[in-house]
Design a protein around this motif. Structure first.
Motif, short mmCIF file in Angstrom:
data_model
loop_
_atom_site.label_atom_id
_atom_site.label_comp_id
_atom_site.label_asym_id
_atom_site.label_seq_id
_atom_site.Cartn_x
_atom_site.Cartn_y
_atom_site.Cartn_z
N SER A 1 0.86 -1.39 -0.07
CA SER A 1 -0.03 0.01 -0.05
C SER A 1 0.92 1.40 -0.02
O SER A 1 0.46 2.31 -0.28
CB SER A 1 -1.01 0.05 1.13
OG SER A 1 -0.12 -0.17 2.59
N MET B 1 2.29 1.32 -4.05
CA MET B 1 1.58 1.25 -5.28
C MET B 1 0.27 1.94 -5.20
O MET B 1 -0.39 2.15 -4.12
CB MET B 1 1.22 -0.44 -5.62
CG MET B 1 2.48 -1.27 -5.87
SD MET B 1 2.04 -2.93 -5.75
CE MET B 1 1.34 -3.43 -7.11
N GLU B 2 -0.13 2.52 -6.30
CA GLU B 2 -1.42 3.11 -6.69
C GLU B 2 -2.28 2.21 -7.55
O GLU B 2 -1.52 1.37 -8.51
CB GLU B 2 -1.14 4.39 -7.08
CG GLU B 2 -0.72 5.48 -6.43
CD GLU B 2 -0.02 6.57 -7.15
OE1 GLU B 2 -0.62 6.97 -8.08
OE2 GLU B 2 0.88 7.22 -6.48
N PRO B 3 -3.62 2.38 -7.34
CA PRO B 3 -4.30 1.71 -8.31
C PRO B 3 -4.18 2.45 -9.62
O PRO B 3 -4.27 3.46 -9.87
CB PRO B 3 -5.74 1.80 -7.94
CG PRO B 3 -5.48 2.44 -6.24
CD PRO B 3 -4.34 3.11 -6.16
N PRO B 4 -4.13 1.44 -10.81
CA PRO B 4 -3.95 1.86 -12.06
C PRO B 4 -5.15 2.13 -12.51
O PRO B 4 -5.63 1.23 -13.61
CB PRO B 4 -3.04 0.71 -12.72
CG PRO B 4 -3.72 -0.44 -12.06
CD PRO B 4 -3.98 -0.09 -10.55
N TRP B 5 -5.74 3.44 -12.55
CA TRP B 5 -6.99 3.59 -12.94
C TRP B 5 -7.28 3.77 -14.41
O TRP B 5 -7.90 2.99 -15.10
CB TRP B 5 -7.51 5.01 -12.32
CG TRP B 5 -7.70 4.93 -11.05
CD1 TRP B 5 -7.10 5.78 -10.03
CD2 TRP B 5 -8.58 4.21 -10.04
NE1 TRP B 5 -7.37 5.51 -8.71
CE2 TRP B 5 -8.52 4.58 -8.81
CE3 TRP B 5 -9.46 3.26 -10.69
CZ2 TRP B 5 -9.04 3.95 -7.75
CZ3 TRP B 5 -10.27 2.60 -9.37
CH2 TRP B 5 -10.05 2.89 -8.02
N SER C 1 -6.51 0.42 -16.13
CA SER C 1 -7.70 -0.47 -15.95
C SER C 1 -8.84 -0.25 -16.91
O SER C 1 -9.40 -0.95 -17.59
CB SER C 1 -8.02 -0.64 -14.64
OG SER C 1 -7.15 -0.89 -13.61
N THR D 1 1.70 -1.68 -17.84
CA THR D 1 1.86 -2.90 -16.92
C THR D 1 3.41 -3.13 -16.97
O THR D 1 4.17 -3.18 -15.92
CB THR D 1 1.40 -4.17 -17.30
OG1 THR D 1 -0.09 -3.79 -17.61
CG2 THR D 1 1.45 -5.27 -16.40
N GLU E 1 5.14 -0.44 -14.90
CA GLU E 1 4.78 -0.85 -13.62
C GLU E 1 5.83 -1.69 -12.97
O GLU E 1 6.51 -1.65 -12.10
CB GLU E 1 3.60 -1.07 -13.40
CG GLU E 1 2.56 -0.59 -12.09
CD GLU E 1 1.13 -1.08 -12.14
OE1 GLU E 1 0.94 -2.21 -12.93
OE2 GLU E 1 0.71 -0.57 -11.56
#
Ligand SMILES: [Cu+2]
Lengths: 281, 120, 566
Positions: B58, B61-65, B68, B111, B114
């Motif tokens: 947490s 990493m950030e949610p890959p908005w 996605s 990806t 990342e």
């Protein structure tokens, strides 16, 4: 020619065109993997190769898969007529002589009788077992907890005092074990009883089977449940088994028989048929 | 062989229909993919919260908005492309198809970035 | 067949070119045909041929292993060479021998049996074959490439299930484990492609009248196998990917020194590994289902229940994997669950054995070679099943896990079960594929030598297992009671090798000199016998129409067709 066969023409048929793209793609992909264990340069060449293959493949199937028309082989190389001469089929009829003896079962007991018998036997058996607990050991819970020790390690290691106390988990486990075993044995009775000799099935079902069963348990119980083996009173155990056998056997024995496929002859069930020797060949 | 002229049982004249190869193939492919990813998901769930030492997921990493969105969006654009293809409108198909490819490429590229970022 | 508008649009119909300068039958022409082909029959034979090629190599490795173990304290092989041999033997036999051979049978027979002209995706079929083919060479390349040659080879040596942490960077240096991982991964891509193709072909390309209830049991069984492949192979691919991440990018899924879990690898591998066993043995059942009725001159007994048993086996096989892991110390609930589900498999399998016996019962049995192999299958598979049930009992397994008893068990399954039916299938369908019968004398030599050799080799391993001999040991001390059994085991190999020699000789000799077979040498009932031997490229001039489970029976007995009884 026919509507179901859009690929067939008068004397030819459409087949997919042979192509090398799949092998090129596969080779490229394998090179990609091979590069991972040798040199990444190999992977690079492999991925190029796979890409070329994939594009070539795509042109093969897009917008329509490529076909070529293949003529039929000459008539004399085609499949020969089927020989129908000298073929006779004889069906074996039920009860026919000379083939094999058919052992015809009478009717069998319905499974429902086994379930009912098992449940009824379970009730009387529980009464006998609890009576033994109350009269001989002074606790109605002891036999229940003993049975539950089969499935509950906590009870299996408990002292005699604890075993005589009420235990909710013990009660549940014991009921489940007792009912499933009883129903299964009841079902076994429906299958077994018609096979046993003589008219007096109840002697077999009520007395002989419980004694054999008890002997089996006597010799193996210390592996299944050491606790039970330590505390069980074998006279009471056999008595409860016999009560179960009598009640269960009686109910099964009284049930009306149902006809099953078992009453058919083997040949009828198998649909046996035999070919007479082919005289021409 | 004389399959045509053999005696025929009653009621066999109904038209013969089978599922389309495309549908059957697609269903199989989806089954395969879900079998593949279910193992990854199980591994992910198994290791959730089991990091031995920081930094914890947490924190880095950030949610890959956007990635996605483009991944999920590409399944809609390909449907539009297919709609054009079925009506033989190649131009419309090409446009939407290329959009789909670009969205997919963006997702893959992101990806890769990342991963690279996480490792080095 | 995925096709657009038909017949009318001339622009994409090319007439097959004569391909100038290449006479039919010339060497270059044959090679060109094999490389370019998308024909399911050629691909099927290529699958079986290359599978047999790898079979001979992996079999030679097994022979060397047996020589090493013949006497105590032997040093015929180096220890590390021994480790590589048992790893490569197991991996090859499962992935590049068993899988391709069964796919070969499926490829060749499924389309013909359902009255189709080809697979649903002919090009993908070729792709699947070539992926497998190259993956086989990738696996064996480990002996030569990388730090090989001067380093006397660097083949994988971690066992065919490659337990963690053996595969972690610390314990497996160099690239040997990566060869294992990558070869299985790329072969898996091919298997999945082929399996999808098989399912779609069966679902969508059946000829008129071929309802699911009339499909030959062979096709039914392969439908189930293909489903198992697409459910079980992807988990293997997933664990290979994770293992690669571990080894290349420093992830720690299975690296115990960095917080990974070795048990997780075991679970993941066997989630694939157990269904894999059924992927390998169900095709054996499929072949039995075709041969036993034809050589008993009776329809198969209990067709619907055979289909149901297939489905049950497939379903149960997805829930038994941890019976390979009784000794890792699962909870007793876990042990009990997996012991019980494993024993459940015996129910559908038993149904099948009884149905084959029921088919033979009262039949007019012809003791031809295919039937001989099938009868031996019944006997040997029964032994394999019974030792399997013994091993399913967790406490028993605690004693014998990883012993030669287990080795004997799975060789009875895979040789006594699968390989014997593969032989039966080859004797049965070789006439169809090449138009000539296999020689009977050579065939009987093969049968007897191989059967005797098989039992002499593997039966004693039950005993040495009971006496405590662990599998994969490089050598052992004299006087532990294992000497005699190992010696007998090794002697058996001589017979097996001789049997295989006569088999290969037969395959080659009969190709040119065998008796002409004709269209239908066995007087059989399924559609592959309704065309010539070998079948033309397009299989059938007119697509067949069927009305019962035995379409050729209907044609041969027009006044007493099967559909009257079904
Ligand atoms: Cu298993």
């Amino acid at each position: 020619m026919s509507q179901d066969d859009p690929h067939a023409h008068n004397d030819a048929v459409d087949l997919p065109t042979p192509t090398a793209w799949p092998i090129i793609t596969a080779f490229g992909l394998t090179l990609v993997f091979f590069g991972l264990v040798t040199n990444l340069f190999v992977s690079l060449i492999g991925s190029l190769c796979a890409l070329v293959g994939a594009i070539g493949w795509f042109t093969d199937v897009f917008p329509h898969p490529k076909h070529e028309t293949v003529p039929y082989v000459p008539v004399d190389e085609r499949v020969k007529e089927i020989c129908r001469e000298g073929r006779e089929v004889t069906h074996l009829n039920p009860g026919e002589e000379g083939h094999r003896e058919h052992v015809v079962f009478g009717a069998v007991h319905p499974y429902s009788a086994g379930v009912m018998g098992g449940l009824a036997g379970a009730v009387v058996m529980a009464i006998v077992a609890c009576a033994w607990g109350l009269l001989a050991q002074g606790s109605i819970w002891l036999p229940i907890n003993l049975l539950a020790a089969v499935g509950d390690p906590g009870l299996a290691n408990a002292s005699m005092e604890v075993m005589k106390q009420f235990s909710f988990v013990g009660l549940i486990v014991a009921v489940i074990v007792h009912l499933t075993t009883s129903v299964l044995v009841g079902l076994l009775y429906t299958v077994l009883l018609p096979m046993l000799p003589a008219k007096r099935e109840w002697i077999w079902g009520g007395i002989v089977t419980p004694i054999i069963w008890s002997a089996l348990i006597w010799s193996t119980i210390r592996f299944i449940s050491p606790t039970l083996a330590e505390h069980v009173n074998w006279m009471a155990f056999v008595a409860s088994q016999i009560v179960f056998g009598l009640v269960c056997g009686f109910i099964v024995y009284r049930s009306t028989n149902v006809a099953t496929q078992q009453t058919w002859s083997v040949s009828r069930r198998l649909g046996v048929e035999a070919q007479r020797p082919n005289k021409k060949s | 062989m004389e399959f045509i002229n053999q005696p025929v049982p009653e009621g066999e004249e109904a038209p013969w229909r089978l599922p389309s190869t495309r549908k059957a193939g697609m269903i199989c492919l989806i089954l395969t993919e879900s079998a593949l990813f279910s193992i990854f998901v199980v591994a992910f769930v198994f290791y959730m919260g089991k990091s031995l030492n920081p930094p914890y997921p947490s924190q880095i990493m950030e949610p890959p908005w956007l990635a996605s969105a483009s991944l999920i969006g590409s399944s809609f654009t390909i449907m539009i492309a297919e709609w054009f293809l079925k009506r033989n409108r190649t131009f419309g198909f090409n446009i939407w198809w290329i959009i789909t490819v670009l969205m997919g490429a963006y997702f893959l590229g992101f990806t890769a970035y990342e991963w690279h970022d996480l490792i080095y | 067949m995925a096709h657009g508008p038909t017949t009318a649009s001339e622009e994409y119909i090319e007439v097959a070119p004569s391909r100038p300068g290449q006479e039919k039958g010339s060497f270059t022409r044959i090679i060109q045909e094999l490389v370019f082909t998308v024909d399911h029959k050629k691909l099927g034979l290529m699958y079986i041929g290359s599978g047999l090629f790898f079979f001979v190599i992996a079999g030679l490795m097994a022979t060397l292993i047996r020589i090493q173990l013949a006497i105590p304290n032997n040093h015929f092989l180096e220890p590390d060479v021994f480790n590589r041999f048992f790893t490569m033997h197991g991996t090859a036999m499962v992935f590049i021998v068993g899988m391709p051979i069964i796919f070969g049978f499926a490829n060749y027979l499924v389309p013909i049996m359902i009255g189709a002209r080809d697979m649903a995706y002919p090009r993908m079929n070729a792709f699947g074959f070539w992926m497998f083919f190259f993956s086989g060479f990738l696996l064996y390349a480990s002996y030569f490439a990388g730090p090989g040659l001067y380093n006397a080879g660097s083949a994988p040596d971690v066992g065919w299930f490659a337990y963690s942490p053996l595969t972690s960077r610390a314990f497996s240096r160099g690239h040997s484990s990566d060869y294992w991982t990558l070869a299985l991964f790329s072969g898996g891509i091919g298997s999945i492609a082929t399996a999808i193709n098989l399912i779609v072909t069966t679902v969508s390309l059946r000829c008129k009248g071929m309802t699911l209830g009339r499909m030959p049991l062979f096709v039914w069984t392969f439908l189930v196998v293909a489903f198992l492949v697409i459910i079980a192979m992807p988990p293997l691919a997933a664990c290979q990917i994770m293992l690669l991440l571990d080894r290349y990018l420093g992830a720690a899924f299975f690296d115990t020194q960095n917080g990974g879990s070795a048990i997780l690898w075991q679970h993941f591998f066997w989630i694939f590994g157990h269904p894999e066993v059924y992927i390998l043995i169900l095709p054996g059942f499929a072949i039995m289902n075709e041969i036993v009725p034809v050589f008993s001159r009776k329809p198969i007994f209990g067709y619907p229940i055979m289909v149901a048993a297939n489905l049950m086996i497939a379903f149960i096989s997805l829930g038994v994997w941890a019976h390979h892991m009784f000794t890792v110390g699962m909870s007793s609930v876990g042990n009990a669950f997996f012991a019980i589900t494993t024993m459940l498999v015996a129910v559908p399998t038993g149904i099948k054995i009884f149905n084959w016996l029921g088919t033979m019962h009262g039949g007019k049995i012809r003791m031809e070679l295919p039937m001989l192999f099938c009868i031996m299958f019944l006997f040997q598979f029964l032994i394999a099943g019974l030792t399997g049930i013994m091993l399913a009992v967790a406490p028993f397994d605690w004693q014998l896990s990883d012993s030669y008893f287990v080795v004997a068990h799975f060789h009875y399954v895979l040789i006594g079960g699968l390989l014997f039916t593969i032989f039966a299938g080859i004797y049965y369908w070789y006439p169809k594929a090449f138009g000539r019968m296999l020689d009977n004398k050579l065939g009987h030599l093969h049968f007897w030598l191989f059967t005797i050799g098989f039992h002499v080799t593997f039966f004693p391993q039950h005993i040495s297992g009971f006496l405590g001999m662990p599998r994969r040991y490089y050598t052992y001390d004299a006087g532990r009671g294992w000497d005699l059994w190992n010696m007998i085991s090794t002697i058996g190999v001589i017979f097996q090798a001789a049997g295989i020699f006569f088999f290969v000789l037969n395959l080659i000799w009969s190709y040119w000199k065998g008796r002409k077979a004709g269209d239908d040498p066995w007087d059989a009932w399924t559609l592959e016998w309704a065309t010539t031997s070998p079948p033309p490229d397009y299989n059938f001039e007119h697509l067949p129409v069927v009305h019962s489970r035995r379409p050729l029976w209907d044609l041969k007995h027009p006044d007493d067709p099967d559909w009257k009884y079904e």
